[in-house]
Design an enzyme around this catalytic site. Structure first.
Site, PDB file in Angstrom:
ATOM      1  N   HIS A 158       0.533  -1.426   0.479  1.00  0.00           N
ATOM      2  CA  HIS A 158      -0.131   0.068   0.032  1.00  0.00           C
ATOM      3  C   HIS A 158       0.873   1.296   0.216  1.00  0.00           C
ATOM      4  O   HIS A 158       0.303   2.400  -0.222  1.00  0.00           O
ATOM      5  CB  HIS A 158      -0.853   0.245   1.336  1.00  0.00           C
ATOM      6  CG  HIS A 158      -1.698  -1.365   1.477  1.00  0.00           C
ATOM      7  ND1 HIS A 158      -3.709  -0.864   0.811  1.00  0.00           N
ATOM      8  CD2 HIS A 158      -2.056  -2.683   1.315  1.00  0.00           C
ATOM      9  CE1 HIS A 158      -4.541  -1.344   0.760  1.00  0.00           C
ATOM     10  NE2 HIS A 158      -3.038  -2.750   0.592  1.00  0.00           N
ATOM     11  N   ASP A 367       3.218   9.540  -0.835  1.00  0.00           N
ATOM     12  CA  ASP A 367       2.271   8.548  -0.212  1.00  0.00           C
ATOM     13  C   ASP A 367       2.485   7.378  -1.743  1.00  0.00           C
ATOM     14  O   ASP A 367       2.485   8.218  -2.351  1.00  0.00           O
ATOM     15  CB  ASP A 367       1.394   9.478  -0.217  1.00  0.00           C
ATOM     16  CG  ASP A 367       0.040   9.182   0.906  1.00  0.00           C
ATOM     17  OD1 ASP A 367      -0.164   8.311   1.048  1.00  0.00           O
ATOM     18  OD2 ASP A 367      -0.799  10.179   1.165  1.00  0.00           O
TER      19      ASP A 367
HETATM   20  P1  ADQ Z   1      -3.178   6.121   4.808  1.00  0.00           P
HETATM   21  O1  ADQ Z   1      -1.578   6.796   4.751  1.00  0.00           O
HETATM   22  O2  ADQ Z   1      -4.231   6.204   5.638  1.00  0.00           O
HETATM   23  O3  ADQ Z   1      -2.894   4.719   4.059  1.00  0.00           O
HETATM   24  P2  ADQ Z   1      -5.241   7.576   2.856  1.00  0.00           P
HETATM   25  O4  ADQ Z   1      -4.653   7.387   1.581  1.00  0.00           O
HETATM   26  O5  ADQ Z   1      -4.973   9.309   2.731  1.00  0.00           O
HETATM   27  O6  ADQ Z   1      -3.741   6.999   3.752  1.00  0.00           O
HETATM   28  O7  ADQ Z   1      -6.118   7.793   4.051  1.00  0.00           O
HETATM   29  C1  ADQ Z   1      -6.808   6.302   4.127  1.00  0.00           C
HETATM   30  C2  ADQ Z   1      -8.366   7.176   4.373  1.00  0.00           C
HETATM   31  O8  ADQ Z   1      -8.372   7.292   5.750  1.00  0.00           O
HETATM   32  C3  ADQ Z   1      -9.514   7.399   3.794  1.00  0.00           C
HETATM   33  O9  ADQ Z   1     -10.202   6.746   3.323  1.00  0.00           O
HETATM   34  C4  ADQ Z   1      -9.403   8.512   4.587  1.00  0.00           C
HETATM   35  O10 ADQ Z   1     -11.051   9.213   4.223  1.00  0.00           O
HETATM   36  C5  ADQ Z   1      -9.218   8.461   6.358  1.00  0.00           C
HETATM   37  N1  ADQ Z   1      -8.465   9.701   6.866  1.00  0.00           N
HETATM   38  C6  ADQ Z   1      -7.476   9.980   6.489  1.00  0.00           C
HETATM   39  N2  ADQ Z   1      -8.225  10.963   7.753  1.00  0.00           N
HETATM   40  C7  ADQ Z   1      -8.844  11.167   8.306  1.00  0.00           C
HETATM   41  C8  ADQ Z   1      -9.220  11.407   9.457  1.00  0.00           C
HETATM   42  N3  ADQ Z   1      -9.000  12.720   9.669  1.00  0.00           N
HETATM   43  N4  ADQ Z   1     -10.495  11.016   9.995  1.00  0.00           N
HETATM   44  C9  ADQ Z   1     -11.134  10.499   9.233  1.00  0.00           C
HETATM   45  N5  ADQ Z   1     -10.712   9.912   8.024  1.00  0.00           N
HETATM   46  C10 ADQ Z   1      -9.137  10.102   7.458  1.00  0.00           C
HETATM   47  C11 ADQ Z   1      -2.548   3.763   3.010  1.00  0.00           C
HETATM   48  C12 ADQ Z   1      -1.050   4.835   2.122  1.00  0.00           C
HETATM   49  C13 ADQ Z   1      -1.729   5.507   1.218  1.00  0.00           C
HETATM   50  C14 ADQ Z   1      -3.035   4.480   0.162  1.00  0.00           C
HETATM   51  C15 ADQ Z   1      -3.805   3.689   1.059  1.00  0.00           C
HETATM   52  C16 ADQ Z   1      -5.044   2.938   0.823  1.00  0.00           C
HETATM   53  O11 ADQ Z   1      -0.167   5.269   2.834  1.00  0.00           O
HETATM   54  O12 ADQ Z   1      -0.915   5.976   0.181  1.00  0.00           O
HETATM   55  O13 ADQ Z   1      -3.753   5.432   0.182  1.00  0.00           O
HETATM   56  O14 ADQ Z   1      -2.861   3.259   2.198  1.00  0.00           O
HETATM   57  O15 ADQ Z   1      -3.464   1.619   0.117  1.00  0.00           O
END
Ligand code: ADQ
Length: 466
Positions: A158, A367
Protein backbone atom coordinates in the site's frame (compact mmCIF):
# COMPACT_ATOMS: atom_id res chain seq x y z
CA UNK A 1 -14.59 -19.63 -7.88
CA UNK A 2 -11.60 -20.18 -5.58
CA UNK A 3 -11.87 -19.32 -1.91
CA UNK A 4 -9.98 -16.22 -0.84
CA UNK A 5 -7.71 -15.93 2.18
CA UNK A 6 -6.83 -12.31 3.00
CA UNK A 7 -3.95 -11.77 5.41
CA UNK A 8 -3.17 -8.32 6.77
CA UNK A 9 -1.79 -6.80 9.96
CA UNK A 10 -5.24 -5.79 11.19
CA UNK A 11 -8.62 -7.25 10.34
CA UNK A 12 -11.71 -5.12 9.94
CA UNK A 13 -14.46 -7.28 11.40
CA UNK A 14 -17.66 -6.79 9.40
CA UNK A 15 -20.58 -5.16 11.14
CA UNK A 16 -23.31 -7.42 12.44
CA UNK A 17 -26.13 -8.38 10.12
CA UNK A 18 -28.65 -5.62 9.64
CA UNK A 19 -26.04 -2.93 9.19
CA UNK A 20 -24.20 -4.95 6.55
CA UNK A 21 -22.85 -2.74 3.78
CA UNK A 22 -22.44 0.11 6.25
CA UNK A 23 -18.70 -0.35 5.97
CA UNK A 24 -16.87 1.38 3.11
CA UNK A 25 -13.34 1.70 1.82
CA UNK A 26 -10.76 -1.05 1.62
CA UNK A 27 -12.26 -3.13 4.42
CA UNK A 28 -15.70 -2.93 2.82
CA UNK A 29 -14.31 -4.05 -0.55
CA UNK A 30 -12.29 -6.90 0.96
CA UNK A 31 -15.29 -8.05 2.95
CA UNK A 32 -17.40 -7.98 -0.23
CA UNK A 33 -14.75 -10.01 -2.11
CA UNK A 34 -14.60 -12.47 0.78
CA UNK A 35 -18.36 -12.79 0.69
CA UNK A 36 -18.28 -13.49 -3.09
CA UNK A 37 -15.43 -15.97 -2.96
CA UNK A 38 -16.05 -17.33 0.50
CA UNK A 39 -12.99 -17.54 2.68
CA UNK A 40 -11.17 -16.09 5.62
CA UNK A 41 -9.61 -12.82 6.73
CA UNK A 42 -6.65 -13.42 9.04
CA UNK A 43 -4.62 -10.95 11.10
CA UNK A 44 -3.81 -9.40 14.46
CA UNK A 45 -6.81 -8.68 16.70
CA UNK A 46 -5.26 -5.40 17.84
CA UNK A 47 -5.26 -6.86 21.37
CA UNK A 48 -2.29 -7.43 23.62
CA UNK A 49 -2.15 -10.62 25.61
CA UNK A 50 0.64 -12.00 27.75
CA UNK A 51 0.24 -15.60 26.70
CA UNK A 52 -1.01 -15.34 23.13
CA UNK A 53 0.44 -18.62 21.78
CA UNK A 54 -1.89 -20.84 19.84
CA UNK A 55 -5.16 -18.98 20.37
CA UNK A 56 -7.02 -18.14 17.17
CA UNK A 57 -10.31 -16.32 17.56
CA UNK A 58 -12.69 -17.36 14.81
CA UNK A 59 -15.76 -15.28 14.15
CA UNK A 60 -18.35 -15.60 11.44
CA UNK A 61 -20.42 -12.57 10.63
CA UNK A 62 -22.45 -11.67 7.56
CA UNK A 63 -20.93 -14.42 5.43
CA UNK A 64 -17.30 -13.62 6.24
CA UNK A 65 -15.05 -15.57 8.60
CA UNK A 66 -12.39 -13.65 10.44
CA UNK A 67 -9.53 -15.34 12.27
CA UNK A 68 -7.45 -13.21 14.60
CA UNK A 69 -4.59 -13.68 17.02
CA UNK A 70 -3.40 -11.52 19.91
CA UNK A 71 0.20 -10.38 20.21
CA UNK A 72 2.38 -10.03 23.29
CA UNK A 73 3.57 -6.61 24.48
CA UNK A 74 7.04 -7.48 23.19
CA UNK A 75 5.70 -8.49 19.77
CA UNK A 76 3.80 -5.22 19.48
CA UNK A 77 6.84 -3.20 20.48
CA UNK A 78 9.31 -4.99 18.19
CA UNK A 79 7.18 -5.97 15.19
CA UNK A 80 4.56 -3.21 14.98
CA UNK A 81 6.00 -0.09 16.65
CA UNK A 82 9.55 -1.19 15.91
CA UNK A 83 10.42 -2.77 12.60
CA UNK A 84 7.19 -2.01 10.71
CA UNK A 85 6.66 1.58 11.83
CA UNK A 86 10.12 2.79 12.86
CA UNK A 87 12.15 1.08 10.13
CA UNK A 88 10.10 0.13 7.07
CA UNK A 89 7.52 2.95 7.11
CA UNK A 90 10.05 5.83 7.26
CA UNK A 91 12.48 4.14 4.86
CA UNK A 92 9.78 3.38 2.30
CA UNK A 93 8.66 7.03 2.55
CA UNK A 94 12.24 8.15 1.75
CA UNK A 95 12.91 9.30 5.35
CA UNK A 96 16.35 7.89 6.05
CA UNK A 97 16.71 10.52 8.78
CA UNK A 98 13.86 8.90 10.78
CA UNK A 99 14.68 5.27 9.99
CA UNK A 100 15.86 3.18 12.94
CA UNK A 101 17.81 0.01 12.41
CA UNK A 102 17.65 -2.26 15.47
CA UNK A 103 18.58 -5.91 15.36
CA UNK A 104 16.03 -6.80 18.06
CA UNK A 105 13.06 -5.28 16.26
CA UNK A 106 14.11 -7.06 13.06
CA UNK A 107 14.03 -10.34 14.96
CA UNK A 108 10.61 -9.50 16.39
CA UNK A 109 9.34 -8.80 12.87
CA UNK A 110 10.55 -12.20 11.68
CA UNK A 111 9.12 -13.90 14.77
CA UNK A 112 5.64 -12.42 14.24
CA UNK A 113 5.72 -13.33 10.54
CA UNK A 114 6.57 -16.91 11.55
CA UNK A 115 3.70 -16.89 14.00
CA UNK A 116 1.27 -15.57 11.38
CA UNK A 117 2.39 -18.40 9.08
CA UNK A 118 2.03 -21.02 11.84
CA UNK A 119 -1.47 -19.88 12.74
CA UNK A 120 -2.89 -19.33 9.26
CA UNK A 121 -1.40 -22.39 7.49
CA UNK A 122 -3.86 -24.94 8.97
CA UNK A 123 -6.76 -22.77 7.78
CA UNK A 124 -5.64 -22.84 4.13
CA UNK A 125 -7.21 -25.30 1.67
CA UNK A 126 -5.44 -26.51 -1.50
CA UNK A 127 -7.14 -24.25 -4.09
CA UNK A 128 -7.43 -21.08 -2.01
CA UNK A 129 -6.14 -17.79 -3.40
CA UNK A 130 -4.01 -16.10 -0.75
CA UNK A 131 -3.72 -12.32 -0.70
CA UNK A 132 -1.19 -10.79 1.72
CA UNK A 133 -1.28 -7.04 2.45
CA UNK A 134 1.36 -4.44 3.16
CA UNK A 135 4.76 -3.79 4.66
CA UNK A 136 4.09 -5.57 7.96
CA UNK A 137 4.11 -8.92 6.16
CA UNK A 138 6.71 -8.69 3.38
CA UNK A 139 8.31 -12.12 4.13
CA UNK A 140 5.07 -13.99 4.90
CA UNK A 141 4.81 -15.67 1.47
CA UNK A 142 8.16 -17.36 1.95
CA UNK A 143 7.18 -18.44 5.48
CA UNK A 144 4.03 -20.04 4.04
CA UNK A 145 6.02 -21.81 1.29
CA UNK A 146 8.33 -23.21 4.00
CA UNK A 147 5.23 -24.82 5.51
CA UNK A 148 4.39 -26.52 2.24
CA UNK A 149 1.75 -24.05 1.01
CA UNK A 150 1.84 -24.36 -2.79
CA UNK A 151 -1.21 -22.15 -3.45
CA UNK A 152 -1.19 -19.00 -5.54
CA UNK A 153 -0.06 -16.22 -3.20
CA UNK A 154 -0.30 -12.52 -4.06
CA UNK A 155 1.02 -9.49 -2.20
CA UNK A 156 -0.01 -5.84 -2.37
CA UNK A 157 2.12 -2.99 -1.05
CA UNK A 158 0.00 0.00 0.00
CA UNK A 159 3.00 2.33 0.42
CA UNK A 160 5.79 3.38 -1.99
CA UNK A 161 8.72 1.14 -2.86
CA UNK A 162 11.87 3.24 -2.37
CA UNK A 163 14.63 3.74 -4.95
CA UNK A 164 17.40 1.14 -4.83
CA UNK A 165 19.96 3.63 -3.45
CA UNK A 166 17.78 4.15 -0.36
CA UNK A 167 16.56 0.61 0.00
CA UNK A 168 20.08 -0.85 0.24
CA UNK A 169 20.55 1.04 3.52
CA UNK A 170 18.34 -1.64 5.10
CA UNK A 171 20.41 -4.38 6.72
CA UNK A 172 19.50 -7.73 5.13
CA UNK A 173 17.73 -5.99 2.24
CA UNK A 174 18.62 -8.82 -0.09
CA UNK A 175 17.18 -11.46 2.20
CA UNK A 176 13.93 -9.53 2.46
CA UNK A 177 13.43 -9.18 -1.30
CA UNK A 178 14.35 -12.81 -1.91
CA UNK A 179 11.47 -13.79 0.37
CA UNK A 180 9.14 -11.54 -1.64
CA UNK A 181 9.98 -13.40 -4.83
CA UNK A 182 8.10 -16.38 -3.40
CA UNK A 183 4.87 -14.51 -4.19
CA UNK A 184 3.28 -15.21 -7.57
CA UNK A 185 1.95 -11.67 -7.99
CA UNK A 186 3.30 -8.49 -6.38
CA UNK A 187 1.10 -5.39 -6.66
CA UNK A 188 2.20 -1.77 -6.33
CA UNK A 189 0.15 1.43 -6.30
CA UNK A 190 1.93 2.98 -9.32
CA UNK A 191 4.36 2.18 -12.11
CA UNK A 192 6.99 4.29 -10.38
CA UNK A 193 7.15 2.02 -7.33
CA UNK A 194 6.94 -1.06 -9.54
CA UNK A 195 9.90 0.16 -11.58
CA UNK A 196 11.96 0.80 -8.42
CA UNK A 197 11.29 -2.77 -7.35
CA UNK A 198 12.22 -4.22 -10.75
CA UNK A 199 15.38 -2.08 -10.77
CA UNK A 200 16.41 -3.53 -7.41
CA UNK A 201 15.75 -7.10 -8.55
CA UNK A 202 17.84 -6.63 -11.66
CA UNK A 203 20.73 -4.62 -10.21
CA UNK A 204 21.13 -6.11 -6.76
CA UNK A 205 19.86 -9.68 -7.14
CA UNK A 206 20.84 -10.20 -10.77
CA UNK A 207 17.33 -11.47 -11.50
CA UNK A 208 16.09 -11.73 -15.09
CA UNK A 209 13.50 -8.97 -15.48
CA UNK A 210 11.06 -8.35 -18.32
CA UNK A 211 10.05 -4.71 -17.88
CA UNK A 212 6.93 -4.75 -20.06
CA UNK A 213 5.20 -7.64 -18.33
CA UNK A 214 6.85 -7.21 -14.93
CA UNK A 215 8.04 -10.82 -15.02
CA UNK A 216 10.91 -11.57 -12.63
CA UNK A 217 12.76 -14.87 -12.96
CA UNK A 218 15.06 -15.79 -10.11
CA UNK A 219 16.49 -19.11 -8.95
CA UNK A 220 13.89 -21.17 -10.78
CA UNK A 221 10.87 -19.14 -9.64
CA UNK A 222 8.73 -16.63 -11.51
CA UNK A 223 6.97 -13.65 -9.92
CA UNK A 224 5.02 -10.91 -11.68
CA UNK A 225 5.07 -7.26 -10.54
CA UNK A 226 2.21 -5.01 -11.67
CA UNK A 227 0.65 -1.68 -10.74
CA UNK A 228 -2.87 -1.71 -9.27
CA UNK A 229 -3.77 1.84 -8.24
CA UNK A 230 -6.23 1.59 -5.37
CA UNK A 231 -9.47 3.59 -5.52
CA UNK A 232 -12.24 4.70 -3.20
CA UNK A 233 -15.52 2.94 -2.53
CA UNK A 234 -17.42 5.26 -4.88
CA UNK A 235 -20.95 3.97 -4.29
CA UNK A 236 -20.58 3.87 -0.55
CA UNK A 237 -19.04 7.34 -0.44
CA UNK A 238 -21.82 8.81 -2.59
CA UNK A 239 -24.41 7.13 -0.38
CA UNK A 240 -22.75 8.73 2.65
CA UNK A 241 -22.83 12.04 0.79
CA UNK A 242 -26.60 11.79 0.35
CA UNK A 243 -27.14 11.47 4.11
CA UNK A 244 -28.53 14.08 6.47
CA UNK A 245 -25.25 13.87 8.39
CA UNK A 246 -23.29 14.99 5.31
CA UNK A 247 -25.70 17.85 4.56
CA UNK A 248 -25.52 19.00 8.15
CA UNK A 249 -21.69 18.94 8.10
CA UNK A 250 -21.61 20.93 4.87
CA UNK A 251 -23.97 23.57 6.28
CA UNK A 252 -22.01 23.75 9.50
CA UNK A 253 -18.80 24.52 7.66
CA UNK A 254 -20.41 26.96 5.23
CA UNK A 255 -22.13 28.94 7.95
CA UNK A 256 -18.96 29.15 10.03
CA UNK A 257 -16.84 30.43 7.14
CA UNK A 258 -19.50 32.79 5.67
CA UNK A 259 -18.01 34.97 2.92
CA UNK A 260 -14.55 33.40 3.07
CA UNK A 261 -13.41 30.42 0.99
CA UNK A 262 -12.70 27.29 2.99
CA UNK A 263 -9.59 25.25 2.16
CA UNK A 264 -9.37 21.79 3.75
CA UNK A 265 -6.72 19.21 4.64
CA UNK A 266 -7.63 15.77 6.07
CA UNK A 267 -4.84 13.42 7.10
CA UNK A 268 -3.67 11.02 9.74
CA UNK A 269 -1.12 12.85 11.86
CA UNK A 270 1.91 11.36 10.12
CA UNK A 271 5.20 12.95 9.03
CA UNK A 272 4.77 11.52 5.53
CA UNK A 273 1.71 13.75 5.02
CA UNK A 274 3.75 16.98 4.91
CA UNK A 275 1.66 18.86 7.49
CA UNK A 276 4.26 21.31 8.87
CA UNK A 277 5.44 22.02 5.32
CA UNK A 278 1.82 22.67 4.34
CA UNK A 279 1.40 25.21 7.14
CA UNK A 280 4.63 26.91 5.99
CA UNK A 281 3.14 27.19 2.50
CA UNK A 282 -0.01 28.79 3.89
CA UNK A 283 2.09 31.16 6.00
CA UNK A 284 3.95 32.14 2.83
CA UNK A 285 0.65 32.83 1.06
CA UNK A 286 -0.44 35.18 3.84
CA UNK A 287 2.99 36.90 3.80
CA UNK A 288 2.83 37.41 0.05
CA UNK A 289 -0.84 38.39 -0.04
CA UNK A 290 -1.70 40.09 3.27
CA UNK A 291 -4.75 41.64 1.59
CA UNK A 292 -6.19 38.14 1.11
CA UNK A 293 -6.10 36.92 4.70
CA UNK A 294 -9.82 37.74 4.82
CA UNK A 295 -10.54 35.57 1.74
CA UNK A 296 -9.39 32.26 3.14
CA UNK A 297 -9.82 29.98 6.11
CA UNK A 298 -7.81 26.77 6.32
CA UNK A 299 -9.22 23.76 8.17
CA UNK A 300 -6.86 20.91 8.98
CA UNK A 301 -8.40 17.72 10.33
CA UNK A 302 -5.70 15.42 11.68
CA UNK A 303 -6.41 12.76 14.30
CA UNK A 304 -3.36 11.30 16.06
CA UNK A 305 -1.97 7.96 14.89
CA UNK A 306 0.78 5.56 16.07
CA UNK A 307 1.27 7.56 19.25
CA UNK A 308 3.59 4.94 20.75
CA UNK A 309 6.22 5.68 18.12
CA UNK A 310 8.60 8.49 19.08
CA UNK A 311 8.73 10.26 15.73
CA UNK A 312 4.95 10.65 15.86
CA UNK A 313 4.99 12.41 19.21
CA UNK A 314 6.91 15.43 17.91
CA UNK A 315 4.79 16.14 14.89
CA UNK A 316 1.68 17.17 16.80
CA UNK A 317 3.62 19.75 18.77
CA UNK A 318 5.36 21.11 15.66
CA UNK A 319 2.04 21.50 13.93
CA UNK A 320 0.37 23.22 16.86
CA UNK A 321 3.30 25.64 17.15
CA UNK A 322 3.31 26.51 13.47
CA UNK A 323 -0.45 26.99 13.27
CA UNK A 324 -0.33 28.99 16.52
CA UNK A 325 2.33 31.34 15.16
CA UNK A 326 0.35 32.13 12.05
CA UNK A 327 -2.88 32.56 13.98
CA UNK A 328 -1.08 34.77 16.49
CA UNK A 329 0.22 37.02 13.76
CA UNK A 330 -2.83 37.09 11.48
CA UNK A 331 -5.95 36.74 13.63
CA UNK A 332 -8.52 39.51 14.09
CA UNK A 333 -11.36 39.55 16.63
CA UNK A 334 -13.66 38.00 14.02
CA UNK A 335 -11.14 35.93 12.11
CA UNK A 336 -8.80 32.98 12.80
CA UNK A 337 -7.04 31.90 9.58
CA UNK A 338 -6.13 28.31 10.56
CA UNK A 339 -8.41 25.85 12.36
CA UNK A 340 -6.63 22.75 13.47
CA UNK A 341 -8.84 19.88 14.63
CA UNK A 342 -7.16 16.94 16.33
CA UNK A 343 -9.85 14.29 15.79
CA UNK A 344 -11.38 12.03 13.16
CA UNK A 345 -14.79 12.34 11.52
CA UNK A 346 -17.13 9.89 9.81
CA UNK A 347 -17.02 9.62 6.03
CA UNK A 348 -20.45 11.29 5.83
CA UNK A 349 -19.14 14.31 7.73
CA UNK A 350 -15.94 14.40 5.69
CA UNK A 351 -18.05 14.36 2.51
CA UNK A 352 -19.94 17.41 3.77
CA UNK A 353 -16.74 19.26 4.74
CA UNK A 354 -15.10 18.45 1.39
CA UNK A 355 -18.12 19.71 -0.50
CA UNK A 356 -18.15 22.96 1.42
CA UNK A 357 -14.44 23.55 0.77
CA UNK A 358 -13.38 25.48 -2.34
CA UNK A 359 -9.89 24.01 -2.18
CA UNK A 360 -8.63 20.56 -1.14
CA UNK A 361 -4.99 20.77 -0.03
CA UNK A 362 -3.31 17.35 -0.18
CA UNK A 363 0.46 17.70 0.07
CA UNK A 364 2.17 14.52 1.32
CA UNK A 365 5.95 14.45 1.01
CA UNK A 366 5.53 10.88 -0.22
CA UNK A 367 2.41 8.71 -0.37
CA UNK A 368 1.63 5.31 -1.90
CA UNK A 369 -1.66 6.60 -3.33
CA UNK A 370 -3.63 8.98 -1.07
CA UNK A 371 -7.35 8.36 -1.01
CA UNK A 372 -8.22 11.71 0.56
CA UNK A 373 -7.39 13.39 -2.79
CA UNK A 374 -9.89 11.13 -4.54
CA UNK A 375 -12.54 11.60 -1.84
CA UNK A 376 -12.23 15.39 -2.05
CA UNK A 377 -12.94 15.35 -5.79
CA UNK A 378 -15.71 12.74 -5.44
CA UNK A 379 -17.54 15.06 -3.03
CA UNK A 380 -17.56 18.09 -5.35
CA UNK A 381 -20.60 19.62 -7.03
CA UNK A 382 -20.15 18.92 -10.74
CA UNK A 383 -21.61 22.33 -11.65
CA UNK A 384 -19.43 24.29 -9.26
CA UNK A 385 -16.47 22.12 -8.24
CA UNK A 386 -13.62 23.06 -5.95
CA UNK A 387 -9.92 22.78 -6.86
CA UNK A 388 -7.63 19.94 -5.76
CA UNK A 389 -4.06 20.99 -4.97
CA UNK A 390 -2.01 17.80 -4.93
CA UNK A 391 1.58 16.84 -4.15
CA UNK A 392 3.47 15.57 -7.16
CA UNK A 393 4.91 12.92 -4.81
CA UNK A 394 1.57 11.24 -4.06
CA UNK A 395 0.82 8.12 -6.10
CA UNK A 396 -2.56 9.72 -6.90
CA UNK A 397 -0.79 12.42 -8.96
CA UNK A 398 -0.11 9.85 -11.68
CA UNK A 399 -3.85 9.40 -12.24
CA UNK A 400 -5.23 12.82 -11.33
CA UNK A 401 -2.90 15.20 -13.14
CA UNK A 402 -2.94 14.78 -16.90
CA UNK A 403 -1.28 17.20 -19.34
CA UNK A 404 -1.59 20.27 -17.13
CA UNK A 405 -5.20 19.63 -16.26
CA UNK A 406 -6.90 17.78 -13.39
CA UNK A 407 -5.22 18.46 -10.06
CA UNK A 408 -2.97 21.50 -9.56
CA UNK A 409 0.37 19.85 -8.79
CA UNK A 410 2.81 21.23 -6.24
CA UNK A 411 6.17 20.43 -4.78
CA UNK A 412 5.18 19.94 -1.10
CA UNK A 413 8.65 20.99 0.11
CA UNK A 414 8.32 24.44 -1.49
CA UNK A 415 6.31 27.07 0.43
CA UNK A 416 6.42 29.30 -2.68
CA UNK A 417 4.92 26.57 -4.81
CA UNK A 418 2.11 25.94 -2.31
CA UNK A 419 1.46 29.67 -1.95
CA UNK A 420 1.28 30.11 -5.73
CA UNK A 421 -1.09 27.15 -6.10
CA UNK A 422 -3.42 28.57 -3.43
CA UNK A 423 -3.61 31.89 -5.30
CA UNK A 424 -4.26 30.11 -8.61
CA UNK A 425 -6.99 27.97 -7.00
CA UNK A 426 -8.69 30.92 -5.29
CA UNK A 427 -8.86 32.86 -8.55
CA UNK A 428 -9.65 29.98 -10.89
CA UNK A 429 -12.60 30.66 -13.23
CA UNK A 430 -15.56 28.27 -13.17
CA UNK A 431 -14.91 26.90 -16.69
CA UNK A 432 -11.39 25.81 -15.74
CA UNK A 433 -12.56 24.29 -12.45
CA UNK A 434 -15.13 22.26 -14.34
CA UNK A 435 -12.62 21.12 -16.97
CA UNK A 436 -10.18 20.01 -14.28
CA UNK A 437 -12.93 18.18 -12.40
CA UNK A 438 -14.01 16.33 -15.55
CA UNK A 439 -10.42 15.15 -16.12
CA UNK A 440 -10.36 13.50 -12.72
CA UNK A 441 -13.83 12.23 -12.00
CA UNK A 442 -13.94 9.35 -14.52
CA UNK A 443 -10.97 7.50 -13.09
CA UNK A 444 -12.09 8.19 -9.51
CA UNK A 445 -15.56 6.74 -10.21
CA UNK A 446 -14.54 3.80 -12.43
CA UNK A 447 -11.16 2.76 -11.01
CA UNK A 448 -12.75 2.26 -7.60
CA UNK A 449 -11.82 -0.14 -4.83
CA UNK A 450 -14.12 -2.87 -6.14
CA UNK A 451 -12.45 -2.74 -9.59
CA UNK A 452 -9.07 -2.84 -7.85
CA UNK A 453 -10.00 -5.94 -5.82
CA UNK A 454 -11.38 -7.70 -8.88
CA UNK A 455 -8.33 -6.91 -11.05
CA UNK A 456 -5.92 -8.19 -8.43
CA UNK A 457 -7.85 -11.39 -7.69
CA UNK A 458 -8.38 -12.15 -11.41
CA UNK A 459 -4.69 -11.67 -12.17
CA UNK A 460 -3.68 -13.78 -9.18
CA UNK A 461 -6.03 -16.57 -10.24
CA UNK A 462 -4.45 -16.46 -13.72
CA UNK A 463 -0.86 -16.94 -12.45
CA UNK A 464 0.73 -20.37 -12.65
CA UNK A 465 1.03 -20.57 -8.84
CA UNK A 466 3.16 -22.60 -6.48
P1 ADQ B 1 -3.14 6.22 4.71
O1 ADQ B 1 -1.74 6.67 4.91
O2 ADQ B 1 -3.95 6.07 5.93
O3 ADQ B 1 -3.19 4.85 3.88
P2 ADQ B 1 -5.03 7.72 2.83
O4 ADQ B 1 -5.09 6.92 1.59
O5 ADQ B 1 -4.91 9.18 2.56
O6 ADQ B 1 -3.78 7.34 3.72
O7 ADQ B 1 -6.31 7.61 3.79
C1 ADQ B 1 -7.01 6.47 4.03
C2 ADQ B 1 -8.41 6.75 4.60
O8 ADQ B 1 -8.38 7.32 5.91
C3 ADQ B 1 -9.26 7.68 3.75
O9 ADQ B 1 -10.45 7.03 3.45
C4 ADQ B 1 -9.50 8.89 4.63
O10 ADQ B 1 -10.79 9.48 4.47
C5 ADQ B 1 -9.34 8.36 6.02
N1 ADQ B 1 -8.87 9.47 6.87
C6 ADQ B 1 -7.71 10.11 6.78
N2 ADQ B 1 -7.67 11.12 7.67
C7 ADQ B 1 -8.85 11.11 8.32
C8 ADQ B 1 -9.42 11.93 9.33
N3 ADQ B 1 -8.76 12.98 9.81
N4 ADQ B 1 -10.67 11.62 9.77
C9 ADQ B 1 -11.33 10.59 9.25
N5 ADQ B 1 -10.85 9.81 8.29
C10 ADQ B 1 -9.62 10.05 7.81
C11 ADQ B 1 -2.27 3.96 3.24
C12 ADQ B 1 -1.24 4.60 2.30
C13 ADQ B 1 -1.93 5.42 1.22
C14 ADQ B 1 -2.94 4.55 0.47
C15 ADQ B 1 -3.85 3.80 1.44
C16 ADQ B 1 -4.71 2.77 0.72
O11 ADQ B 1 -0.33 5.41 3.05
O12 ADQ B 1 -0.98 5.96 0.32
O13 ADQ B 1 -3.73 5.38 -0.37
O14 ADQ B 1 -3.09 3.10 2.41
O15 ADQ B 1 -3.92 1.86 -0.01
Amino acid sequence: MERLVVISNRVAVPKARGVAGAQGGLSGALNAALKDHGGIWFGWSGQESEDPEGNIHLQRSDGVTTATIDLSARDIEEYYNGYANSTLWPLFHYRLDLTRYERETGKGYERVNERFADCVSPLIEPDDLIWVHDYHLLPLGERLRARGIANRIGFFLHIPWPPTRLFVSLPFHERLVRTMLEYDLIGFQTDEWRESFLHYCRKELGAEVEEATGTIRFEGRTAIARAYPIGIDWDHFQAQGASEEARHAEQRLLSSTRDRSAMIGVDRLDYSKGLPERIDGIGRFFDQHPDRVRDLVFIQIAPPSREDVESYQDIRMTLEQKAGQINGARSEVDLVPIRYVNRGYSHAELYGFFRAAKIGLVTPLRDGMNLVAKEYVAAQDRDDPGVLILSRFAGAAQQLAVDDTGAVLVNPYSPDDISHAIRVALDMPLAERRARYETMIGTIRDDNVQTWTRRFCDDLAATAGG
